[in-house]
Design a protein around this motif. Structure first.
Motif, PDB file in Angstrom:
ATOM      1  N   GLY A   7      16.474  -1.614 -10.494  1.00 54.15           N
ATOM      2  CA  GLY A   7      15.170  -1.622 -11.129  1.00 54.15           C
ATOM      3  C   GLY A   7      14.084  -1.510 -10.086  1.00 54.15           C
ATOM      4  N   VAL A   8      13.163  -0.585 -10.298  1.00 55.23           N
ATOM      5  CA  VAL A   8      12.040  -0.411  -9.368  1.00 55.23           C
ATOM      6  C   VAL A   8      10.736  -0.332 -10.152  1.00 55.23           C
ATOM      7  N   SER A   9       9.674  -0.717  -9.492  1.00 57.55           N
ATOM      8  CA  SER A   9       8.348  -0.635 -10.105  1.00 57.55           C
ATOM      9  C   SER A   9       7.935   0.820 -10.258  1.00 57.55           C
ATOM     10  N   VAL A  10       6.954   1.056 -11.097  1.00 61.99           N
ATOM     11  CA  VAL A  10       6.398   2.402 -11.262  1.00 61.99           C
ATOM     12  C   VAL A  10       5.868   2.897  -9.920  1.00 61.99           C
ATOM     13  N   GLU A  11       5.203   2.007  -9.186  1.00 65.60           N
ATOM     14  CA  GLU A  11       4.611   2.384  -7.903  1.00 65.60           C
ATOM     15  C   GLU A  11       5.679   2.844  -6.901  1.00 65.60           C
ATOM     16  N   LEU A  12       6.781   2.098  -6.812  1.00 69.91           N
ATOM     17  CA  LEU A  12       7.842   2.475  -5.873  1.00 69.91           C
ATOM     18  C   LEU A  12       8.527   3.763  -6.316  1.00 69.91           C
ATOM     19  N   HIS A  13       8.755   3.895  -7.605  1.00 64.97           N
ATOM     20  CA  HIS A  13       9.367   5.119  -8.143  1.00 64.97           C
ATOM     21  C   HIS A  13       8.519   6.339  -7.772  1.00 64.97           C
ATOM     22  N   ALA A  84      12.490  -4.287 -12.093  1.00 65.28           N
ATOM     23  CA  ALA A  84      11.637  -3.162 -12.497  1.00 65.28           C
ATOM     24  C   ALA A  84      10.275  -3.659 -12.972  1.00 65.28           C
ATOM     25  N   ARG A  85      10.268  -4.846 -13.572  1.00 60.26           N
ATOM     26  CA  ARG A  85       9.030  -5.423 -14.117  1.00 60.26           C
ATOM     27  C   ARG A  85       8.378  -6.403 -13.145  1.00 60.26           C
ATOM     28  N   ASN A  86       8.793  -6.369 -11.889  1.00 60.10           N
ATOM     29  CA  ASN A  86       8.235  -7.253 -10.860  1.00 60.10           C
ATOM     30  C   ASN A  86       8.359  -8.729 -11.224  1.00 60.10           C
ATOM     31  N   ASP A  89       8.320 -10.860 -17.777  1.00 65.16           N
ATOM     32  CA  ASP A  89       9.094 -10.668 -19.000  1.00 65.16           C
ATOM     33  C   ASP A  89       8.891  -9.295 -19.622  1.00 65.16           C
ATOM     34  N   SER A  90       7.788  -8.681 -19.308  1.00 65.87           N
ATOM     35  CA  SER A  90       7.524  -7.347 -19.851  1.00 65.87           C
ATOM     36  C   SER A  90       6.780  -6.536 -18.812  1.00 65.87           C
ATOM     37  N   GLY A  91       6.674  -5.273 -19.074  1.00 66.84           N
ATOM     38  CA  GLY A  91       5.974  -4.402 -18.142  1.00 66.84           C
ATOM     39  C   GLY A  91       6.741  -3.112 -17.941  1.00 66.84           C
ATOM     40  N   ASN A  92       6.185  -2.271 -17.124  1.00 64.00           N
ATOM     41  CA  ASN A  92       6.772  -0.966 -16.892  1.00 64.00           C
ATOM     42  C   ASN A  92       7.511  -0.916 -15.563  1.00 64.00           C
ATOM     43  N   GLY A  93       8.493  -0.079 -15.520  1.00 61.74           N
ATOM     44  CA  GLY A  93       9.280   0.148 -14.326  1.00 61.74           C
ATOM     45  C   GLY A  93      10.344   1.181 -14.654  1.00 61.74           C
ATOM     46  N   PHE A  94      11.231   1.404 -13.718  1.00 60.27           N
ATOM     47  CA  PHE A  94      12.303   2.374 -13.922  1.00 60.27           C
ATOM     48  C   PHE A  94      13.645   1.753 -13.573  1.00 60.27           C
ATOM     49  N   ILE A  95      14.655   2.153 -14.328  1.00 60.60           N
ATOM     50  CA  ILE A  95      16.032   1.726 -14.096  1.00 60.60           C
ATOM     51  C   ILE A  95      16.855   2.952 -13.702  1.00 60.60           C
ATOM     52  N   TYR A 147      15.634   5.801 -16.474  1.00 58.57           N
ATOM     53  CA  TYR A 147      14.773   5.657 -17.645  1.00 58.57           C
ATOM     54  C   TYR A 147      13.730   4.577 -17.417  1.00 58.57           C
ATOM     55  N   ALA A 148      12.635   4.693 -18.154  1.00 60.04           N
ATOM     56  CA  ALA A 148      11.534   3.754 -18.044  1.00 60.04           C
ATOM     57  C   ALA A 148      11.801   2.523 -18.888  1.00 60.04           C
ATOM     58  N   THR A 149      11.371   1.365 -18.380  1.00 60.56           N
ATOM     59  CA  THR A 149      11.409   0.151 -19.186  1.00 60.56           C
ATOM     60  C   THR A 149      10.107   0.066 -19.962  1.00 60.56           C
ATOM     61  N   ALA A 150      10.097  -0.742 -20.960  1.00 58.85           N
ATOM     62  CA  ALA A 150       8.874  -0.918 -21.740  1.00 58.85           C
ATOM     63  C   ALA A 150       8.581  -2.378 -21.941  1.00 58.85           C
TER      64      ALA A 150
END
Length: 150
Positions: A7-13, A84-86, A89-95, A147-150
Motif C-alpha cells: 500500500g502506498v500513498s497517492v503522493e508516493l505512487h 495506503a491510507r497513511n 481508517d479511510s482515505g486514498n492510496g494505491f494497492i 488499484y485505488a483505495t477509497a
C-alpha cells in the motif's frame, strides 16, 4: 500464500510514476554490522560482519525508513490498505498486488521478516521484503493489479 500487497500513498505512487522503486539502488543487499552500531544488539537478529540478514533487520528497524534496496510488502490486504491510507481508517492510496509465483522467473529475491527477525518492529504486518535483480526496481511483470483505495 500466493499474493503479497503493498500500500502506498497517492503522493508516493505519483512520485514513483507507479513503479516499485527501492529507497536505495544497490546491487549488494548485504550490510556490514559492527560492534557499537545502534541496531547491533543481541535481540535484533544482527550478526557481525556482512550479511543479507543485517539488511533485513535494518530495513524494518523501528519503522525508521532506513534506505535499502528492498521494498516492503505484506500478505495482508488490510495492512496494505492501512499503509495506503497513511495509517487512517479511510482515505486514498494505491494497492499493488504481486503474485509470488512470478518472483523467481523475474529474478526477485524475497525475505520474510517475521521468520528472520526475532523481534519485528510490526509483527502484524508479516512483512516481506522484495529485492529486484541487481538491487533495482521490482519488475512490473510480477504485479497482477494496481488499484485505488477509497
Amino acid at each position: 500464500m500466493k499474493y503479497l500487497y503493498r500500500g502506498v500513498s497517492v503522493e508516493l505512487h505519483e512520485k514513483l510514476h507507479g513503479k516499485l522503486v527501492p529507497k536505495m539502488l544497490n546491487s549488494n543487499f548485504a550490510t556490514v554490522a559492527c560492534m557499537g552500531d545502534p541496531h547491533a544488539i543481541c535481540s535484533s537478529g544482527i550478526i557481525m560482519g556482512e550479511s543479507e540478514l543485517n539488511t533485513v533487520v535494518l530495513h524494518q528497524w523501528e519503522q525508521a525508513g532506513l534506505p535499502t534496496s528492498g521494498v516492503s510488502f505484506t500478505p495482508s490486504l488490510e495492512r496494505a490498505k492501512f499503509y495506503a491510507r497513511n495509517g487512517k481508517d479511510s482515505g486514498n492510496g494505491f494497492i499493488y498486488k504481486v503474485d509470488m509465483n512470478l518472483l523467481d522467473s523475474n529474478k526477485v529475491q524475497w525475505y520474510s521478516v517475521n521468520k528472520l527477525v526475532p523481534n519485528p518492529s510490526v509483527p502484524e504486518d508479516d512483512e516481506y521484503i522484495l529485492v529486484g535483480f541487481g538491487g533495482g526496481d521490482i519488475p512490473m511483470e510480477v504485479v497482477v493489479s494496481i488499484y485505488a483505495t477509497a
